[in-house]
Scaffold this motif. Structure first.
Motif, PDB file in Angstrom:
ATOM      1  N   GLY A  11       0.818  -1.208   0.000  1.00 37.49           N
ATOM      2  CA  GLY A  11       0.000   0.000   0.000  1.00 37.49           C
ATOM      3  C   GLY A  11       0.849   1.253   0.000  1.00 37.49           C
ATOM      4  N   LEU A  12       1.951   1.240   0.750  1.00 36.22           N
ATOM      5  CA  LEU A  12       2.833   2.403   0.809  1.00 36.22           C
ATOM      6  C   LEU A  12       3.494   2.664  -0.544  1.00 36.22           C
ATOM      7  CD1 LEU A  12       4.229   4.629   2.387  1.00 36.22           C
ATOM      8  CD2 LEU A  12       5.921   2.950   3.158  1.00 36.22           C
ATOM      9  N   LEU A  13       3.886   1.597  -1.229  1.00 31.39           N
ATOM     10  CA  LEU A  13       4.479   1.760  -2.554  1.00 31.39           C
ATOM     11  C   LEU A  13       3.479   2.398  -3.517  1.00 31.39           C
ATOM     12  CD1 LEU A  13       6.427  -1.604  -2.969  1.00 31.39           C
ATOM     13  CD2 LEU A  13       7.406   0.678  -2.656  1.00 31.39           C
ATOM     14  N   ARG A  14       2.230   1.896  -3.479  1.00 30.99           N
ATOM     15  CA  ARG A  14       1.189   2.438  -4.360  1.00 30.99           C
ATOM     16  C   ARG A  14       0.882   3.889  -3.996  1.00 30.99           C
ATOM     17  NH1 ARG A  14      -1.545   3.766  -8.710  1.00 30.99           N
ATOM     18  NH2 ARG A  14      -3.808   3.711  -8.502  1.00 30.99           N
ATOM     19  N   ALA A  15       0.767   4.174  -2.698  1.00 27.33           N
ATOM     20  CA  ALA A  15       0.456   5.535  -2.255  1.00 27.33           C
ATOM     21  C   ALA A  15       1.591   6.496  -2.608  1.00 27.33           C
ATOM     22  CB  ALA A  15       0.189   5.549  -0.754  1.00 27.33           C
ATOM     23  N   SER A  16       2.827   6.046  -2.490  1.00 28.94           N
ATOM     24  CA  SER A  16       3.963   6.901  -2.843  1.00 28.94           C
ATOM     25  C   SER A  16       3.946   7.234  -4.328  1.00 28.94           C
ATOM     26  CB  SER A  16       5.273   6.201  -2.473  1.00 28.94           C
ATOM     27  OG  SER A  16       5.352   5.987  -1.066  1.00 28.94           O
ATOM     28  N   ALA A  17       3.554   6.252  -5.148  1.00 27.81           N
ATOM     29  CA  ALA A  17       3.438   6.510  -6.582  1.00 27.81           C
ATOM     30  C   ALA A  17       2.339   7.532  -6.861  1.00 27.81           C
ATOM     31  CB  ALA A  17       3.167   5.206  -7.328  1.00 27.81           C
ATOM     32  N   LEU A  18       1.250   7.451  -6.108  1.00 32.63           N
ATOM     33  CA  LEU A  18       0.162   8.422  -6.269  1.00 32.63           C
ATOM     34  C   LEU A  18       0.633   9.831  -5.919  1.00 32.63           C
ATOM     35  CD1 LEU A  18      -2.934   6.520  -4.797  1.00 32.63           C
ATOM     36  CD2 LEU A  18      -2.582   7.207  -7.180  1.00 32.63           C
ATOM     37  N   MET A  19       1.450   9.960  -4.890  1.00 31.15           N
ATOM     38  CA  MET A  19       1.951  11.288  -4.515  1.00 31.15           C
ATOM     39  C   MET A  19       2.763  11.890  -5.658  1.00 31.15           C
ATOM     40  SD  MET A  19       0.667  11.774  -1.583  1.00 31.15           S
ATOM     41  CE  MET A  19      -0.539  10.474  -1.260  1.00 31.15           C
ATOM     42  N   ARG A  20       3.590  11.053  -6.293  1.00 29.53           N
ATOM     43  CA  ARG A  20       4.423  11.559  -7.381  1.00 29.53           C
ATOM     44  C   ARG A  20       3.577  11.910  -8.608  1.00 29.53           C
ATOM     45  NH1 ARG A  20       7.584   7.210  -5.507  1.00 29.53           N
ATOM     46  NH2 ARG A  20       6.829   5.899  -7.213  1.00 29.53           N
ATOM     47  N   HIS A  21       2.581  11.092  -8.882  1.00 28.57           N
ATOM     48  CA  HIS A  21       1.769  11.283 -10.086  1.00 28.57           C
ATOM     49  C   HIS A  21       0.755  12.415  -9.944  1.00 28.57           C
ATOM     50  CE1 HIS A  21      -0.550  10.387 -13.658  1.00 28.57           C
ATOM     51  NE2 HIS A  21      -1.633  10.185 -12.944  1.00 28.57           N
ATOM     52  N   LEU A  22       0.091  12.492  -8.796  1.00 27.75           N
ATOM     53  CA  LEU A  22      -0.999  13.452  -8.610  1.00 27.75           C
ATOM     54  C   LEU A  22      -0.525  14.796  -8.054  1.00 27.75           C
ATOM     55  CD1 LEU A  22      -3.696  11.048  -7.079  1.00 27.75           C
ATOM     56  CD2 LEU A  22      -3.576  11.885  -9.431  1.00 27.75           C
ATOM     57  N   GLU A  23       0.595  14.794  -7.338  1.00 32.30           N
ATOM     58  CA  GLU A  23       1.094  16.010  -6.689  1.00 32.30           C
ATOM     59  C   GLU A  23      -0.029  16.744  -5.958  1.00 32.30           C
ATOM     60  OE1 GLU A  23       3.007  18.373  -9.661  1.00 32.30           O
ATOM     61  OE2 GLU A  23       4.771  17.080  -9.775  1.00 32.30           O
ATOM     62  N   PRO A  24      -0.653  16.104  -4.974  1.00 28.61           N
ATOM     63  CA  PRO A  24      -1.805  16.709  -4.299  1.00 28.61           C
ATOM     64  C   PRO A  24      -1.434  17.951  -3.510  1.00 28.61           C
ATOM     65  CG  PRO A  24      -1.057  14.760  -3.117  1.00 28.61           C
ATOM     66  CD  PRO A  24      -0.281  14.792  -4.409  1.00 28.61           C
ATOM     67  N   ALA A  25      -2.420  18.821  -3.377  1.00 26.69           N
ATOM     68  CA  ALA A  25      -2.236  20.020  -2.562  1.00 26.69           C
ATOM     69  C   ALA A  25      -2.267  19.682  -1.080  1.00 26.69           C
ATOM     70  CB  ALA A  25      -3.319  21.043  -2.883  1.00 26.69           C
ATOM     71  N   ALA A  26      -3.005  18.637  -0.728  1.00 21.72           N
ATOM     72  CA  ALA A  26      -3.123  18.227   0.672  1.00 21.72           C
ATOM     73  C   ALA A  26      -3.703  16.825   0.713  1.00 21.72           C
ATOM     74  CB  ALA A  26      -4.014  19.185   1.458  1.00 21.72           C
ATOM     75  N   VAL A  27      -3.480  16.153   1.833  1.00 22.30           N
ATOM     76  CA  VAL A  27      -4.071  14.842   2.092  1.00 22.30           C
ATOM     77  C   VAL A  27      -4.778  14.910   3.437  1.00 22.30           C
ATOM     78  CG1 VAL A  27      -3.586  12.418   2.643  1.00 22.30           C
ATOM     79  CG2 VAL A  27      -2.449  13.508   0.702  1.00 22.30           C
ATOM     80  N   VAL A  28      -6.005  14.412   3.464  1.00 23.22           N
ATOM     81  CA  VAL A  28      -6.782  14.375   4.701  1.00 23.22           C
ATOM     82  C   VAL A  28      -7.062  12.921   5.045  1.00 23.22           C
ATOM     83  CG1 VAL A  28      -8.829  15.204   5.920  1.00 23.22           C
ATOM     84  CG2 VAL A  28      -7.878  16.541   4.021  1.00 23.22           C
ATOM     85  N   GLY A  29      -6.586  12.484   6.207  1.00 18.38           N
ATOM     86  CA  GLY A  29      -6.808  11.118   6.665  1.00 18.38           C
ATOM     87  C   GLY A  29      -7.924  11.072   7.695  1.00 18.38           C
ATOM     88  N   PHE A  30      -8.780  10.067   7.572  1.00 15.55           N
ATOM     89  CA  PHE A  30      -9.948   9.964   8.449  1.00 15.55           C
ATOM     90  C   PHE A  30      -9.856   8.800   9.431  1.00 15.55           C
ATOM     91  CE2 PHE A  30     -11.392  12.717   5.133  1.00 15.55           C
ATOM     92  CZ  PHE A  30     -12.242  13.599   5.785  1.00 15.55           C
ATOM     93  N   GLY A  31      -8.647   8.339   9.701  1.00 13.59           N
ATOM     94  CA  GLY A  31      -8.482   7.281  10.671  1.00 13.59           C
ATOM     95  C   GLY A  31      -8.726   5.914  10.063  1.00 13.59           C
ATOM     96  N   GLY A  32      -8.467   4.883  10.851  1.00 11.94           N
ATOM     97  CA  GLY A  32      -8.579   3.524  10.352  1.00 11.94           C
ATOM     98  C   GLY A  32      -7.321   3.149   9.585  1.00 11.94           C
ATOM     99  N   TYR A  33      -7.028   1.870   9.572  1.00 10.95           N
ATOM    100  CA  TYR A  33      -5.780   1.437   8.945  1.00 10.95           C
ATOM    101  C   TYR A  33      -5.791   1.621   7.430  1.00 10.95           C
ATOM    102  CZ  TYR A  33      -4.249  -0.169  13.445  1.00 10.95           C
ATOM    103  OH  TYR A  33      -3.847  -0.188  14.758  1.00 10.95           O
ATOM    104  N   ALA A  34      -6.967   1.791   6.820  1.00 15.25           N
ATOM    105  CA  ALA A  34      -7.026   2.046   5.385  1.00 15.25           C
ATOM    106  C   ALA A  34      -6.349   3.356   5.020  1.00 15.25           C
ATOM    107  CB  ALA A  34      -8.480   2.064   4.920  1.00 15.25           C
ATOM    108  N   SER A  35      -6.262   4.281   5.974  1.00 11.08           N
ATOM    109  CA  SER A  35      -5.663   5.591   5.695  1.00 11.08           C
ATOM    110  C   SER A  35      -4.150   5.607   5.879  1.00 11.08           C
ATOM    111  CB  SER A  35      -6.286   6.653   6.609  1.00 11.08           C
ATOM    112  OG  SER A  35      -5.860   6.475   7.958  1.00 11.08           O
ATOM    113  N   VAL A  36      -3.591   4.598   6.532  1.00 10.85           N
ATOM    114  CA  VAL A  36      -2.184   4.649   6.943  1.00 10.85           C
ATOM    115  C   VAL A  36      -1.218   4.771   5.766  1.00 10.85           C
ATOM    116  CG1 VAL A  36      -0.326   3.360   8.066  1.00 10.85           C
ATOM    117  CG2 VAL A  36      -2.565   3.558   9.173  1.00 10.85           C
ATOM    118  N   PRO A  37      -1.278   3.908   4.729  1.00  5.73           N
ATOM    119  CA  PRO A  37      -0.282   4.036   3.657  1.00  5.73           C
ATOM    120  C   PRO A  37      -0.301   5.399   2.983  1.00  5.73           C
ATOM    121  CG  PRO A  37      -1.457   1.942   3.484  1.00  5.73           C
ATOM    122  CD  PRO A  37      -2.193   2.765   4.498  1.00  5.73           C
TER     123      PRO A  37
END
Length: 378
Positions: free
Chosen positions: A80-106
């Motif tokens: 999950g962390l590998l996939r999420a890191s790729a998303l950060m590079r591809h999407l270049e988000p302005a911000a990330v909002v996590g709502f708790g739960g282990y689904a948000s961790v990566p």
């Protein structure tokens, strides 16, 4: 911050995490922002209501039990962390909002490592385990309660009180005034046990109603959510009680309407349930689910009781005799019910989604000139 840069919402699992994420998505979309959801295989997209929200899936898992379980969970989180890191590079988000739960961790961990501004939203009165892991890498911690336990002292400066967003149908009912029971009039009791009902309510409520005076039972309008396998037993148990009206179902689609019309609710103390009760402003007997993680429902119920907005009833104390006594006392005391309803409404919010959107955009705007390094989550 460029409006073209997306804001990523990291949420998954139960409705307690997905409801506030959806509410924030609506608020941000209304302001012309691009919103995308990152979730795990359990998480549902926001559906036809928000088709413009793109959905990305990442692997995630709660810590397993035993060596094999822990290794499997670690493997999934790593993927999950590998996939999420790729998303950060591809999407270049302005911000990330996590709502708790282990689904948000990566996603949140990848964002913190990529120096993307991170906000965490905590729906309960106890900081959840996932948010506890990630708090160090967050720039802001949006909370639903003025006091949240489980926070490190150095993270308290990050707090912004937003409340817990509710569905639009719930917010629309905040304008419905509470009408206490009239002498000799109906007594509307709503019993909700969460998304799957609560067996203890199916067992105790009919037995408690049977112990009420006949004159009181004849005024009770009962609407009770039950597990599907409990419906027949509850139906049989209340059939001969002489109640004024009975509605039993495994799922009510009109919960906001039922809460707005009720005189008293009997519910669990999950974050979404408490947010809906207080937004509409209804008195409730809160029975925390005793096996909730970190016993967070007990903390939620205790906060509501401290505010005079309801009554905390630990499940071991929820006997037929005790509930009957409590119901008889409250249903015969409209002034106490009205005072609790007023206290409930005073602590509720119908603008939590807007307040959360404000906080997210302020954080992103502040970080836009130069994404200063933030402490990565351990």
């Amino acid at each position: 911050m460029s409006p073209s840069k997306p804001i990523l919402l990291a949420a998954g699992g139960t409705g307690g995490h997905m409801f506030p994420a959806e509410a924030l998505a609506r608020a941000l979309l209304a302001r012309g922002r691009t919103v995308e959801l990152v979730t795990d295989k359990r998480g549902h997209a926001f559906g036809d209501a928000l088709p413009e929200v793109a959905v990305h899936r990442v692997n995630a898992a709660s810590p397993g039990s035993g060596l094999v379980g822990k290794l499997a969970a670690g493997w999934k989180m790593g993927l999950g962390l590998l996939r999420a890191s790729a998303l950060m590079r591809h999407l270049e988000p302005a911000a990330v909002v996590g709502f708790g739960g282990y689904a948000s961790v990566p996603t949140v961990y990848a964002a913190a490592n990529a120096r993307v501004p991170v906000m965490l939203h905590e729906q309960n009165a106890v900081l959840g385990r996932a948010n506890r892991m990630l708090a160090a890498g967050a720039r802001r911690l949006a909370v639903a309660y003025p006091e949240v336990s489980g926070l490190r002292e150095r993270d308290r400066a990050k707090i912004v009180l937003t409340g817990n967003p509710v569905r639009p149908a719930v917010a629309a009912r905040r304008a419905t005034p509470y009408e206490p029971p009239a002498a000799g009039g109906p007594l509307r009791l709503v019993v909700l046990g969460g998304s799957q009902g609560a067996r203890v309510f199916s067992e105790v409520v009919p037995a408690a109603l049977a112990r009420l005076p006949e004159s009181l039972r004849a005024r009770v309008h009962l609407a009770q959510q039950c597990r599907p396998e409990d419906l027949d037993a509850v139906r049989a148990a209340v059939a001969g009680l002489g109640l004024a009206a009975v509605e039993l179902d495994s799922f009510f689609r009109d919960v906001p309407d039922r809460l707005a019309a009720c005189h008293l609710a009997l519910t669990r103390a999950g974050a979404s349930t408490v947010a809906e009760l207080t937004c509409i402003g209804r008195p409730a007997l809160l029975v925390p689910y005793p096996f909730a993680t970190d016993d967070h429902q007990t903390a939620n119920a205790a906060r509501i009781a401290q505010d005079g907005a309801g009554w905390h009833v630990p499940q071991p104390e929820l006997t037929a005799e005790a509930l009957a006594a409590r119901l008889e006392s409250l249903l015969n005391d409209p002034d106490t019910l009205a005072a609790a309803a007023a206290a409930s409404r005073a602590r509720g919010r119908d603008d939590a989604a807007e307040r959360l959107a404000d906080a997210v955009l302020e954080m992103a705007d502040a970080a836009a000139p130069a994404n200063a390094p933030t402490e990565a989550a351990p």
